[in-house]
Write a protein that holds these residues in place. Structure first.
Motif, PDB file in Angstrom:
ATOM      1  N   GLY A  64       9.760  -7.271  33.217  1.00 22.88           N
ATOM      2  CA  GLY A  64       8.789  -7.931  32.347  1.00 22.88           C
ATOM      3  C   GLY A  64       8.264  -7.008  31.271  1.00 22.88           C
ATOM      4  O   GLY A  64       8.120  -7.403  30.109  1.00 22.88           O
ATOM      5  N   VAL A  65       7.977  -5.770  31.635  1.00 27.82           N
ATOM      6  CA  VAL A  65       7.504  -4.791  30.649  1.00 27.82           C
ATOM      7  C   VAL A  65       8.603  -4.523  29.616  1.00 27.82           C
ATOM      8  O   VAL A  65       8.319  -4.418  28.416  1.00 27.82           O
ATOM      9  CB  VAL A  65       7.056  -3.485  31.339  1.00 27.82           C
TER      10      VAL A  65
ATOM     11  N   GLY B 110       9.107  -6.905  43.546  1.00 23.82           N
ATOM     12  CA  GLY B 110       7.964  -6.979  42.638  1.00 23.82           C
ATOM     13  C   GLY B 110       8.008  -5.887  41.589  1.00 23.82           C
ATOM     14  O   GLY B 110       7.691  -6.124  40.416  1.00 23.82           O
ATOM     15  N   ALA B 111       8.391  -4.691  41.991  1.00 19.15           N
ATOM     16  CA  ALA B 111       8.480  -3.574  41.043  1.00 19.15           C
ATOM     17  C   ALA B 111       9.589  -3.826  40.023  1.00 19.15           C
ATOM     18  O   ALA B 111       9.418  -3.567  38.831  1.00 19.15           O
ATOM     19  CB  ALA B 111       8.721  -2.267  41.782  1.00 19.15           C
TER      20      ALA B 111
ATOM     21  N   TRP C  34      -4.217 -12.363  36.803  1.00 17.69           N
ATOM     22  CA  TRP C  34      -3.305 -12.354  37.957  1.00 17.69           C
ATOM     23  C   TRP C  34      -3.812 -11.395  39.039  1.00 17.69           C
ATOM     24  O   TRP C  34      -3.832 -11.731  40.221  1.00 17.69           O
ATOM     25  CB  TRP C  34      -1.914 -11.955  37.483  1.00 17.69           C
TER      26      TRP C  34
ATOM     27  N   ALA D  84      -2.498 -10.200  32.900  1.00 14.28           N
ATOM     28  CA  ALA D  84      -2.356  -9.297  34.053  1.00 14.28           C
ATOM     29  C   ALA D  84      -3.684  -9.168  34.800  1.00 14.28           C
ATOM     30  O   ALA D  84      -3.710  -9.141  36.036  1.00 14.28           O
ATOM     31  CB  ALA D  84      -1.871  -7.930  33.587  1.00 14.28           C
TER      32      ALA D  84
ATOM     33  N   ALA E   3      10.740  -6.758  39.085  1.00 16.91           N
ATOM     34  CA  ALA E   3      10.292  -7.843  38.207  1.00 16.91           C
ATOM     35  C   ALA E   3       9.269  -7.334  37.195  1.00 16.91           C
ATOM     36  O   ALA E   3       9.324  -7.698  36.009  1.00 16.91           O
ATOM     37  CB  ALA E   3       9.695  -8.973  39.043  1.00 16.91           C
ATOM     38  N   SER E   4       8.359  -6.481  37.638  1.00 13.79           N
ATOM     39  CA  SER E   4       7.351  -5.924  36.728  1.00 13.79           C
ATOM     40  C   SER E   4       7.996  -5.062  35.654  1.00 13.79           C
ATOM     41  O   SER E   4       7.658  -5.164  34.467  1.00 13.79           O
ATOM     42  CB  SER E   4       6.327  -5.096  37.498  1.00 13.79           C
ATOM     43  N   LEU E   5       8.923  -4.190  36.055  1.00 15.07           N
ATOM     44  CA  LEU E   5       9.601  -3.339  35.075  1.00 15.07           C
ATOM     45  C   LEU E   5      10.427  -4.168  34.101  1.00 15.07           C
ATOM     46  O   LEU E   5      10.468  -3.869  32.900  1.00 15.07           O
ATOM     47  CB  LEU E   5      10.485  -2.318  35.798  1.00 15.07           C
TER      48      LEU E   5
END
Length: 88
Positions: A24-25, A17-18, A67, A64, A20-22
């Motif tokens: 995405g950012v 998840g981290a 979500w 966000a 994927a989040s990084l």
């Protein structure tokens, strides 16, 4: 041998998840940098012009929050179900 330091010492690593989040950012930042022109919006009786980067940030923050809100609702529902199972 040397002593493990940092994340190795505590056994913590970046989860999926981290990562994927990084990612995405990172993609969001690249998109913002490449799209700096102004865009015109027409919605019902409103008409306004915004920079594309600002629109992108607003939409990303709104997404966000939605979500996150859905996750909060899901956790609340599951917690409520577990509480009922313990009582019943």
């Amino acid at each position: 041998m040397s002593e493990p330091t940092g994340a190795e010492a505590t056994g913590r690593r970046l989860g999926a998840g981290a990562v994927a989040s990084l990612s995405g950012v990172g993609v969001l930042v690249v998109f913002i940098v490449q799209n700096t022109q102004d865009v015109r919006f027409h919605f019902l009786f409103l008409s306004f012009t915004w920079p594309m980067w600002l629109y992108t940030v607003v939409v990303a923050v709104f997404g966000a929050l939605v979500w996150f809100g859905l996750g909060v609702l899901r956790r609340h529902r599951r917690r409520k179900e577990r509480r009922e199972e313990r009582r019943g």
